[in-house]
Design a protein around this motif. Structure first.
Motif, mmCIF file in Angstrom:
data_model
loop_
_atom_site.group_PDB
_atom_site.id
_atom_site.type_symbol
_atom_site.label_atom_id
_atom_site.label_comp_id
_atom_site.label_asym_id
_atom_site.label_seq_id
_atom_site.Cartn_x
_atom_site.Cartn_y
_atom_site.Cartn_z
ATOM 1 N N THR A 153 0.919 -1.223 0.097
ATOM 2 C CA THR A 153 -0.106 -0.067 0.120
ATOM 3 C C THR A 153 1.009 1.322 0.079
ATOM 4 O OG1 THR A 153 -1.781 -1.291 1.451
ATOM 5 C CG2 THR A 153 -1.747 1.048 1.287
ATOM 6 N N THR A 194 0.230 7.422 -0.576
ATOM 7 C CA THR A 194 -0.730 8.277 -1.008
ATOM 8 C C THR A 194 -2.177 7.575 -0.094
ATOM 9 O OG1 THR A 194 -0.873 6.821 -2.838
ATOM 10 C CG2 THR A 194 0.262 9.080 -2.876
ATOM 11 N N SER A 195 -2.064 6.393 0.261
ATOM 12 C CA SER A 195 -3.443 5.863 0.687
ATOM 13 C C SER A 195 -3.529 6.164 2.360
ATOM 14 C CB SER A 195 -3.270 4.447 0.676
ATOM 15 O OG SER A 195 -4.535 3.775 1.271
ATOM 16 N N ARG A 196 -4.684 6.216 2.686
ATOM 17 C CA ARG A 196 -4.997 6.435 4.210
ATOM 18 C C ARG A 196 -4.484 5.206 4.833
ATOM 19 N NH1 ARG A 196 -11.653 7.274 4.485
ATOM 20 N NH2 ARG A 196 -12.103 5.104 3.767
ATOM 21 N N TYR A 197 -4.684 4.106 4.202
ATOM 22 C CA TYR A 197 -4.425 2.650 4.878
ATOM 23 C C TYR A 197 -3.043 2.478 5.137
ATOM 24 C CZ TYR A 197 -9.351 1.817 4.410
ATOM 25 O OH TYR A 197 -10.672 1.852 4.358
ATOM 26 N N SER A 198 -2.146 3.234 4.786
ATOM 27 C CA SER A 198 -0.784 3.209 5.208
ATOM 28 C C SER A 198 -0.420 3.777 6.508
ATOM 29 C CB SER A 198 0.127 3.996 3.697
ATOM 30 O OG SER A 198 -0.108 5.332 3.912
ATOM 31 N N LEU A 257 -8.565 0.054 -3.417
ATOM 32 C CA LEU A 257 -9.199 -0.174 -2.328
ATOM 33 C C LEU A 257 -10.600 0.460 -2.471
ATOM 34 C CD1 LEU A 257 -6.129 0.210 0.329
ATOM 35 C CD2 LEU A 257 -6.850 -1.862 -0.817
ATOM 36 N N GLU A 273 -11.843 4.039 -0.919
ATOM 37 C CA GLU A 273 -11.116 5.252 -1.339
ATOM 38 C C GLU A 273 -11.323 5.587 -2.698
ATOM 39 O OE1 GLU A 273 -6.962 5.400 1.223
ATOM 40 O OE2 GLU A 273 -6.728 4.147 -0.644
ATOM 41 N N MET A 302 -8.970 6.354 -4.721
ATOM 42 C CA MET A 302 -7.726 6.459 -5.309
ATOM 43 C C MET A 302 -7.441 5.151 -6.397
ATOM 44 S SD MET A 302 -6.323 9.139 -3.962
ATOM 45 C CE MET A 302 -6.597 10.157 -2.394
ATOM 46 N N HIS A 313 -4.104 3.362 -7.523
ATOM 47 C CA HIS A 313 -2.649 3.018 -7.470
ATOM 48 C C HIS A 313 -1.848 2.206 -8.520
ATOM 49 C CE1 HIS A 313 -3.453 4.807 -3.402
ATOM 50 N NE2 HIS A 313 -4.091 3.541 -3.072
ATOM 51 N N THR A 358 -0.447 7.704 -8.116
ATOM 52 C CA THR A 358 -1.623 7.274 -7.587
ATOM 53 C C THR A 358 -2.493 8.565 -8.339
ATOM 54 O OG1 THR A 358 -1.219 6.468 -5.540
ATOM 55 C CG2 THR A 358 -3.402 7.453 -5.702
ATOM 56 N N ASP A 377 -6.271 10.264 -8.289
ATOM 57 C CA ASP A 377 -7.719 10.171 -7.640
ATOM 58 C C ASP A 377 -8.862 10.275 -8.626
ATOM 59 O OD1 ASP A 377 -10.029 11.158 -6.251
ATOM 60 O OD2 ASP A 377 -9.028 12.272 -4.648
#
Length: 377
Positions: free
Chosen positions: A193, A196-200, A223, A226, A228, A230, A243, A245
């Protein structure tokens, strides 16, 4: 001095050429599309479509109730139909995810993680066994997270080193995919991940679903909750590239949670969700639902299972095209009579989607597929 001037002129010409090429890309990518129903075909089969694929003029779908695969031609004629035992010799357990290779080989994965290669007549060729079991018990269901690339299977198959895909920071701490040798079952972990992902981060969010697609050497991954997309280069071992959006005008999000394992979507409101992802030579195509705000959700008692079918009354189903340069199309409304899209091989070619008879409240003794086309307005 002469050579310095020539070098400066060369750089200027190169910059102008790049600028002209970028402008040409901008002009050549239309941002106003519509979805047109060209025709429909009927497959003489009484049952549901619980996952499928369509490529090179033929399609295949799975019927969960009978644990059966049905392969059909673009005319609607059934070419093969095979049921499988769920235990004992030749067992194939619930192959909900189906993917043709370019050469026509068919691979399948069950929602429990089992992987299969099938013969041309849909009989079992082999079960592909990895050195460790998958820890996913819901595996992505009908989502698109199985691909064939350069003689390897790429799969969402969590479980390496005992990793728990339900851990709140699984997506931060572990590789997301496995690159698998179908002949040996050997595998390598790939794709992390990106930042740029909030899951990072170390924050808590609802668990997303993984989907990805591949064109040439480039893998695009989303994901589900989101906005995004990737991008990674498989030729360099899965190196992260960028990434994008996709910028939906409406995409509900319940945001950061204060606790682990907290679920808000589906109880107080409904998140926007990426439903399907297709990667083509001219860009990525996604479909998503917008989600439902809290007031609407509560007023209409949409947390009650009997009201789940009403979700479609309060949110749109949208299709969007994202060019390789990151240019975005308009938001294309997809009527709910159009159900699951089987595949999109190119934005320039027709494709098929199952008709949602349940939504139309029509009972048929055959399965109908719409033949669809994306058209520039």
């Amino acid at each position: 001095m002469k050579y310095r001037i020539l070098a400066v002129l060369f750089v200027c010409v190169l910059l102008l050429a790049c600028s002209s090429e970028k402008e040409a890309d901008l002009e050549s990518f239309p941002n106003n599309w519509e979805l047109v129903i060209l025709d429909s075909i009927q497959v003489d089969y009484l049952g549901t479509v619980d996952g499928g694929d369509f490529r090179n003029g033929k399609g295949v779908f799975f019927n969960f109730q009978e644990n059966k695969l049905i392969e059909f031609e673009s005319s609607g004629e059934i070419s093969h139909e095979t049921s499988y035992p769920t235990d004992g010799p030749g067992k194939v357990q619930y192959p909900t995810q189906l993917r043709y290779s370019k050469e026509g080989s068919l691979f399948a994965a069950s929602f429990m993680g089992w992987l299969y290669e099938l013969n041309m007549d849909l009989t079992l060729k082999q079960e592909i066994k990895l050195p460790f079991p998958s820890e996913a018990k819901d595996g992505g269901g009908l989502l698109r997270n199985l691909e064939y690339w350069n003689d390897s299977l790429i799969s969402f198959y969590p479980g390496r080193d005992g990793a728990n895909p339900y851990d709140p920071h699984f997506f931060r701490d572990h590789f997301l995919l496995e690159k698998i040798d179908p002949k040996t079952g050997g595998s390598l972990p790939i794709i992390k991940t990106p930042s740029t992902s909030r899951y990072s981060t170390d924050k808590y969010y609802e668990r997303p679903w993984v989907q990805f697609g591949i064109f040439d050497n480039i893998l695009h991954l989303v994901l589900s909750n989101e906005t995004m997309i990737h991008t990674y280069d498989l030729s360099t071992g899965g190196e992260y590239l960028n990434t994008i959006d996709f910028q939906p005008s409406k995409f509900m999000d319940n945001g950061e949670h204060s606790e682990k394992y907290q679920y808000i979507s589906g109880t107080k409101m409904l998140d926007g969700r990426v439903r399907q992802l297709f990667v083509t030579d001219k860009g990525v195509v996604i479909t998503y639902t917008e989600g439902i705000d809290e007031d609407t959700f509560i007023q209409n008692e949409l947390n009650n299972p009997k009201n789940f079918p009403k979700y479609k009354d309060f949110q749109n189903q949208i299709l969007k095209i994202i060019s390789p340069e990151g240019l975005l199309s308009n938001e294309i409304n997809v009527p709910y009579r159009i159900g699951r899209i089987m595949n999109i091989e190119s934005v320039d070619k027709p494709f098929y989607a199952v008709r949602d008879d349940e939504y139309l409240e029509e009972e048929q003794d055959f399965v109908t597929f719409y033949k669809l086309q994306l058209v520039n307005k």
